[in-house]
Design a protein around this motif. Structure first.
Motif, PDB file in Angstrom:
ATOM      1  N   ALA A 116       0.975  -0.557  -0.380  1.00 36.11           N
ATOM      2  CA  ALA A 116       0.231  -0.151   0.343  1.00 36.11           C
ATOM      3  C   ALA A 116       1.090   1.273  -0.117  1.00 36.11           C
ATOM      4  O   ALA A 116       1.120   1.915   1.293  1.00 36.11           O
ATOM      5  N   GLY A 117       1.773   1.751  -1.218  1.00 36.63           N
ATOM      6  CA  GLY A 117       2.672   2.716  -1.511  1.00 36.63           C
ATOM      7  C   GLY A 117       3.845   2.169  -1.085  1.00 36.63           C
ATOM      8  O   GLY A 117       4.070   1.071  -1.326  1.00 36.63           O
ATOM      9  N   GLU A 118       4.031   2.610  -0.045  1.00 37.64           N
ATOM     10  CA  GLU A 118       5.663   1.905   1.049  1.00 37.64           C
ATOM     11  C   GLU A 118       5.580   1.152   1.757  1.00 37.64           C
ATOM     12  O   GLU A 118       6.266   0.271   1.839  1.00 37.64           O
ATOM     13  N   GLN A 119       4.052   1.122   2.368  1.00 35.25           N
ATOM     14  CA  GLN A 119       3.651  -0.094   3.089  1.00 35.25           C
ATOM     15  C   GLN A 119       3.187  -1.420   2.620  1.00 35.25           C
ATOM     16  O   GLN A 119       2.679  -1.662   2.055  1.00 35.25           O
ATOM     17  N   GLN A 120       4.578  -2.148   3.789  1.00 38.33           N
ATOM     18  CA  GLN A 120       4.038  -3.439   2.796  1.00 38.33           C
ATOM     19  C   GLN A 120       3.195  -4.205   3.698  1.00 38.33           C
ATOM     20  O   GLN A 120       3.191  -3.818   4.944  1.00 38.33           O
ATOM     21  N   ILE A 121       2.454  -5.144   2.926  1.00 37.86           N
ATOM     22  CA  ILE A 121       1.378  -5.883   3.647  1.00 37.86           C
ATOM     23  C   ILE A 121       1.898  -7.260   3.970  1.00 37.86           C
ATOM     24  O   ILE A 121       1.499  -7.905   2.135  1.00 37.86           O
ATOM     25  N   ILE A 122       2.107  -7.847   4.520  1.00 33.86           N
ATOM     26  CA  ILE A 122       2.368  -9.176   4.561  1.00 33.86           C
ATOM     27  C   ILE A 122       0.975 -10.072   4.497  1.00 33.86           C
ATOM     28  O   ILE A 122      -0.268 -10.030   5.577  1.00 33.86           O
ATOM     29  N   ILE A 123       0.657 -10.858   3.575  1.00 30.51           N
ATOM     30  CA  ILE A 123      -0.834 -11.908   3.369  1.00 30.51           C
ATOM     31  C   ILE A 123      -0.492 -13.439   3.958  1.00 30.51           C
ATOM     32  O   ILE A 123      -1.762 -13.723   4.865  1.00 30.51           O
ATOM     33  N   ARG A 124       0.708 -13.561   3.805  1.00 29.90           N
ATOM     34  CA  ARG A 124       0.953 -14.897   4.562  1.00 29.90           C
ATOM     35  C   ARG A 124       2.025 -14.963   4.250  1.00 29.90           C
ATOM     36  O   ARG A 124       2.964 -14.743   3.524  1.00 29.90           O
ATOM     37  N   ARG A 125       2.935 -15.879   5.902  1.00 34.25           N
ATOM     38  CA  ARG A 125       4.058 -15.565   6.921  1.00 34.25           C
ATOM     39  C   ARG A 125       4.502 -17.060   6.473  1.00 34.25           C
ATOM     40  O   ARG A 125       3.763 -18.241   6.515  1.00 34.25           O
ATOM     41  N   SER A 126       5.200 -17.465   5.248  1.00 36.76           N
ATOM     42  CA  SER A 126       5.479 -19.088   5.401  1.00 36.76           C
ATOM     43  C   SER A 126       6.664 -19.360   5.190  1.00 36.76           C
ATOM     44  O   SER A 126       8.133 -18.439   4.886  1.00 36.76           O
ATOM     45  N   ARG A 127       6.748 -19.721   3.791  1.00 39.37           N
ATOM     46  CA  ARG A 127       8.129 -20.103   2.777  1.00 39.37           C
ATOM     47  C   ARG A 127       9.208 -19.105   2.939  1.00 39.37           C
ATOM     48  O   ARG A 127       8.391 -17.711   2.150  1.00 39.37           O
ATOM     49  N   GLY A 128      10.479 -19.285   2.737  1.00 36.78           N
ATOM     50  CA  GLY A 128      11.557 -18.135   3.312  1.00 36.78           C
ATOM     51  C   GLY A 128      11.250 -17.076   4.501  1.00 36.78           C
ATOM     52  O   GLY A 128      11.907 -16.269   4.305  1.00 36.78           O
ATOM     53  N   LEU A 129      10.092 -16.999   4.363  1.00 37.42           N
ATOM     54  CA  LEU A 129      10.110 -15.967   6.056  1.00 37.42           C
ATOM     55  C   LEU A 129      10.788 -16.645   7.212  1.00 37.42           C
ATOM     56  O   LEU A 129      10.588 -17.093   8.247  1.00 37.42           O
ATOM     57  N   SER A 132      -3.629 -20.472  10.619  1.00 37.77           N
ATOM     58  CA  SER A 132      -3.564 -20.544  12.129  1.00 37.77           C
ATOM     59  C   SER A 132      -1.768 -20.174  12.095  1.00 37.77           C
ATOM     60  O   SER A 132      -1.070 -21.120  10.911  1.00 37.77           O
ATOM     61  N   ALA A 133      -1.386 -19.540  13.359  1.00 41.71           N
ATOM     62  CA  ALA A 133       0.492 -20.240  13.105  1.00 41.71           C
ATOM     63  C   ALA A 133       0.966 -19.764  14.795  1.00 41.71           C
ATOM     64  O   ALA A 133      -0.052 -18.952  15.668  1.00 41.71           O
ATOM     65  N   PHE A 134       1.406 -20.641  14.882  1.00 38.47           N
ATOM     66  CA  PHE A 134       2.217 -20.640  16.858  1.00 38.47           C
ATOM     67  C   PHE A 134       2.865 -19.647  16.891  1.00 38.47           C
ATOM     68  O   PHE A 134       3.609 -19.842  15.646  1.00 38.47           O
ATOM     69  N   ALA A 135       3.134 -19.381  17.904  1.00 39.52           N
ATOM     70  CA  ALA A 135       4.172 -18.838  18.130  1.00 39.52           C
ATOM     71  C   ALA A 135       5.001 -19.209  20.019  1.00 39.52           C
ATOM     72  O   ALA A 135       4.176 -18.961  20.891  1.00 39.52           O
ATOM     73  N   ILE A 136       6.699 -19.178  19.350  1.00 32.23           N
ATOM     74  CA  ILE A 136       7.027 -19.697  20.639  1.00 32.23           C
ATOM     75  C   ILE A 136       8.596 -19.333  21.226  1.00 32.23           C
ATOM     76  O   ILE A 136       9.577 -19.119  20.098  1.00 32.23           O
ATOM     77  N   THR A 137       8.715 -19.017  22.697  1.00 37.14           N
ATOM     78  CA  THR A 137       9.839 -18.351  22.866  1.00 37.14           C
ATOM     79  C   THR A 137      10.995 -19.569  23.283  1.00 37.14           C
ATOM     80  O   THR A 137      10.641 -20.011  24.098  1.00 37.14           O
ATOM     81  N   SER A 138      12.256 -18.811  23.105  1.00 37.14           N
ATOM     82  CA  SER A 138      13.404 -20.223  23.462  1.00 37.14           C
ATOM     83  C   SER A 138      14.654 -20.078  23.650  1.00 37.14           C
ATOM     84  O   SER A 138      14.734 -18.753  22.587  1.00 37.14           O
ATOM     85  N   SER A 183       5.808 -19.576  13.726  1.00 38.14           N
ATOM     86  CA  SER A 183       5.674 -20.502  12.387  1.00 38.14           C
ATOM     87  C   SER A 183       4.942 -20.536  11.800  1.00 38.14           C
ATOM     88  O   SER A 183       4.438 -19.020  11.075  1.00 38.14           O
ATOM     89  N   GLN A 184       5.359 -21.495  10.120  1.00 38.27           N
ATOM     90  CA  GLN A 184       4.224 -20.855   9.280  1.00 38.27           C
ATOM     91  C   GLN A 184       3.096 -20.847   8.953  1.00 38.27           C
ATOM     92  O   GLN A 184       2.252 -21.673   9.911  1.00 38.27           O
ATOM     93  N   PHE A 185       2.355 -20.558   8.316  1.00 39.54           N
ATOM     94  CA  PHE A 185       0.909 -20.487   7.878  1.00 39.54           C
ATOM     95  C   PHE A 185       0.864 -22.059   8.492  1.00 39.54           C
ATOM     96  O   PHE A 185       1.474 -23.011   7.092  1.00 39.54           O
ATOM     97  N   LEU A 186      -0.682 -22.616   8.449  1.00 36.33           N
ATOM     98  CA  LEU A 186      -0.636 -23.778   8.869  1.00 36.33           C
ATOM     99  C   LEU A 186      -1.645 -24.097   8.105  1.00 36.33           C
ATOM    100  O   LEU A 186      -2.526 -25.043   8.482  1.00 36.33           O
ATOM    101  N   GLY A 187      -2.948 -23.271   7.827  1.00 37.57           N
ATOM    102  CA  GLY A 187      -3.722 -23.491   7.416  1.00 37.57           C
ATOM    103  C   GLY A 187      -4.935 -22.792   8.097  1.00 37.57           C
ATOM    104  O   GLY A 187      -5.317 -22.978   9.676  1.00 37.57           O
TER     105      GLY A 187
END
Length: 769
Positions: free
Chosen positions: A377-390, A414-420, A427-431
């Motif tokens: 959106a102009g200069e603003q990046q919008i991630i639609i799906r964060r998965s392979r490569g990210l 769905s995507a989970f997050a974990i601190t370690s 995680s990547q997009f999981l449907g």
């Protein structure tokens, strides 16, 4: 002479760090060793102090491409008389404490080799080096060595072994290396499961012919299988749509290069930068009116103004694309709503219903990864799906907690997050977790990442919705493993996520949170989705919301915009004729009774409001894919040539945003036969103006945005233009505004609550003292 130990943490494996250190040591005359460990890279050297410190600072200031250094130190140790510098065997005696390297798109040097006659990698579809190739998708354990990947069973030929051990070769310690002399076995099957060929050259020639004949081929990539066909062949695309029961959802296109993309699409510098990024995502670009390559635009992205484009990210897709020379449809090989199919036996058995042929090879994909998707959106990046490569690393870690926290995420996208340790992973997009396949992918990916990290959660965070699979799974895991459990409200998690991404958790000034999406379980047990919060003094308060309207027939309403329209028109019975034709007589009679029933669940969903407006305008009555109505409403607005900021009023009354006041103005424009594009444009201007109105009402200049509605690039553009220079606007950066950010946001909300509790304890202690 002195000896030193250097420890470097971060993304330092799978990026050529050890050969880089070795060559620098040789250049500077430093003796010692370097190795990989589960907690990063370790180096021991002996030199004079000046040279040793210069060596250390050079590493930190000019590290290898694709590496990220998050922590480093140098300490003097007892003197060791080294004779040379060498690379020591990797060790795994520490708990993993490093950033995981994602898969990296094929580099220019490897591309050149594949196109060069008499080269060992000529037309070889699995070439890679220190600068590119599979990483996360093939890891079975850490540290990242060949024996800890799905390449472990494949021996190296003499030439590859020599180069693997040659520190001056760019394939030195390239764990996934192979060549035409020690190839990864490849297989082409027909839809009946018969093996057609195992020869590289024959297969590449055959599938090129098959594409030109209108066939659909399932092709294995880094993260799973893509369904591919000729993007200019109407029959092939229509066949793919029929087989996938996907009548309208847009398909992504694979182009040979940027030049060929530019023939069909208007591509900005930002978009080119994203397309050529090592993550090689799909990028949504506005297509040109004139059609240069002959793609079937209306079959690829029906009623939309943008197409999703990408360039090859694997050597195999590069060779296929180079030979074919034209755009190819390249869509996830999956069951609708589920993550990509990634297991070979599943591909042969399940994708044969969609594909005429299946192209596979003997390097297992360990966990599923769809292609990442972004737009601007102009200069603003919008991630639609964060998965392979990210995925899965998130850097920098914005959380201070020392606990291992697991945010289970949400049910949809769905995507989970974990601190370690000191690291953070998302995680990547999981449907969508309403399917068994998605649930299996979710549990397998969670188990896999926890095994890689040797991480056991100290606390599990779940969405407060009582029926979500991920919440029930989190409860079960917490019970079975005796782990404390805490629920987090859905929209507060959204708000927490965008605050954390922008380092605003400790903000001294109040921040307005605009959280707009389709659905979320509210504290009052109604369905929220058009929410305004204020974050102040480490607390969130819901201060305004879209006025409630009836949620008809549960989740059915999210799939049928006509039901959202019917609910919105409940107060305007004389206007229901606008949508009556979208129902059969029996349906109309049934739904008229439904709308009059008392005790409906209520919703404040902005997503459902946009759905309803799209149906009222005749744009979309039934969603054949998630977000279809809103996307087509946006496309209609993009067609508007008059970009004024005229808007419909949505007043704030008793902390409720009165959409009923807006609707008569929309009806008036319909009666005047105003062009649909103008009405759609005014709707998005109205939403932007509404945000400005609410922020002024609460006298707040800092505004943060989250929720799936803010995937809408047009809305974000209008908001940015309207409030430029007047408000401080905060959007997501590395995460999608949709529900993929919920796990991350759950951790953010826990940190907010934990910080608040610590502050109270400190105050109590000081008062007691």
């Amino acid at each position: 002479m002195k000896s030193f130990h250097i420890h470097i943490r971060g993304r330092v494996q799978g990026v050529g760090f050890r050969p880089f250190v070795y060559k620098l040591a040789e250049q500077m005359g430093v003796k010692g060793w370097v190795n990989n460990s589960t907690d990063g890279v370790h180096i021991e050297i002996t030199s004079d102090e000046t040279t040793g410190l210069q060596f250390y600072h050079t590493i930190i200031q000019s590290p290898p491409k694709h590496s990220i250094i998050i922590q480093h130190d140098i300490q003097e140790i007892p003197f060791i008389a080294f004779d040379s510098f060498f690379i020591e065997e990797s060790i795994s005696d520490h708990k993993p404490d490093l950033l995981i390297t994602p898969d990296i798109a094929v580099c220019d040097e490897c591309k050149k080799e594949m196109l060069t006659d008499n080269n060992r990698w000529y037309a070889y579809p699995f070439t890679n080096c220190l600068h590119c190739g599979p990483r996360y998708s093939i890891m079975t354990a850490l540290p990242y060595d060949r024996g800890n990947t799905s390449m472990a069973h494949l021996p190296l030929c003499d030439d590859c072994a020599r180069e693997f051990n040659d520190v001056y070769c760019r394939r030195h310690y390239s764990q996934a290396t192979s060549c035409n002399q020690c190839p990864i076995p490849i297989h082409l099957y027909n839809s009946g499961g018969d093996e057609i060929s195992t020869n590289n050259a024959t297969i590449l020639s055959t599938i090129d012919t098959l594409f030109r004949e209108g066939n659909i081929i399932a092709v294995k990539g880094f993260g799973g299988y893509l369904l591919m066909c000729d993007a200019s062949n109407e029959f092939a695309i229509e066949t793919l749509r029929k087989r996938k029961h996907r009548p309208a959802k847009p398909f992504a296109l694979l182009y040979p290069d940027i030049a060929s993309i530019s023939v069909d699409a208007i591509v900005s510098e930002k978009e080119i930068e994203a397309i050529e990024d090592p993550s090689a995502p799909i990028v949504l670009c506005q297509y040109k009116t004139e059609n240069g390559t002959g793609i079937c635009k209306e079959l690829i992205a029906p009623m939309l103004k943008k197409i999703g484009v990408m360039v090859p990210n694997t050597p195999l897709s590069f060779l296929i694309s180079q030979r074919f020379g034209k755009p190819l449809v390249a869509t996830s090989g999956n069951i609708s709503g589920s993550p990509i199919i990634y297991k070979d036996h599943d591909a042969v058995s399940l994708l044969s219903r969609f594909a005429d042929y299946i192209l596979t090879y003997d390097r297992d994909v360990v966990i599923p990864q769809d292609d990442s998707v972004v737009q601007f959106a102009g200069e603003q990046q919008i991630i639609i799906r964060r998965s392979r490569g990210l995925a899965p690393t998130y850097y920098p870690n914005v959380f201070k907690t020392g606990e291992t926290l697991l945010g289970m995420g949400a049910e949809l996208k769905s995507a989970f997050a974990i601190t370690s340790g000191e690291n953070l992973y998302v995680s990547q997009f999981l449907g969508n977790q309403d399917r068994l396949e998605s649930q299996e992918a979710y549990t397998e990916t969670l188990d896999h990442l926890c095994r890689l990290l040797k991480a056991k959660p100290a606390r599990i965070l779940i969405d407060s919705h009582p029926g979500y699979f991920v919440s029930l799974f989190g409860k079960e895991k917490a019970t079975n493993e005796n782990i404390p459990l805490q629920s987090i409200q859905h929209h507060e998690a959204h708000f927490g996520a965008v605050l954390a991404e922008n380092n605003l958790l400790e903000s001294e000034k109040p921040i307005l949170g605009v959280i707009w999406d389709g659905t979320g379980y509210g504290h009052d047990e109604q369905i929220w989705g058009g929410e305004f919060f204020i974050y102040e003094d480490r607390e969130m308060h819901r201060v305004a919301h879209l006025d409630y309207f009836s949620q008809l027939l549960g989740d059915k309403m999210s799939k049928e915009p006509r039901l959202s329209a019917l609910s919105l028109l409940k107060s305007f019975p004389n206007r229901q004729n606008l949508i009556k034709d979208y129902f059969s007589d029996k349906e109309w009679e049934f739904y008229q009774k439904q709308i009059q029933q008392p005790g409906h669940l209520l919703t404040s969903s902005m997503g459902r409001l946009l759905d309803g407006l799209a149906a009222i305008l005749g744009i979309c009555q039934l969603n054949t894919y998630e977000g279809e109505a809103a996307m087509k409403l946006e496309a209609a607005a993009y067609a508007c040539k008059n970009h004024s900021l005229e808007y419909y009023p949505i007043p704030l009354s008793n902390n409720r945003l009165m959409h009923d006041v807006m609707l008569p103005y929309v009806f008036d424009d319909i009666d005047k036969k105003e062009d649909v594009s103008i009405i759609a444009w005014k709707i998005f201007c109205s939403l932007a103006k509404l945000i400005e109105q609410v922020s002024n009402s609460f006298e707040l200049d800092k505004i943060a945005f989250s929720g799936g509605v803010f995937q809408n690039a047009l809305l974000v553009e209008i908001i940015s233009n309207l409030m430029a220079g007047k408000k401080e606007l905060y959007f997501h950066k590395q995460l999608s505004p949709n529900d993929e950010c919920i796990g991350f946001g759950q951790i953010a909300c826990y940190e907010i609550m934990n910080t608040k509790q610590s502050m109270y304890k400190q105050l109590s202690t000081s008062f007691a003292g």
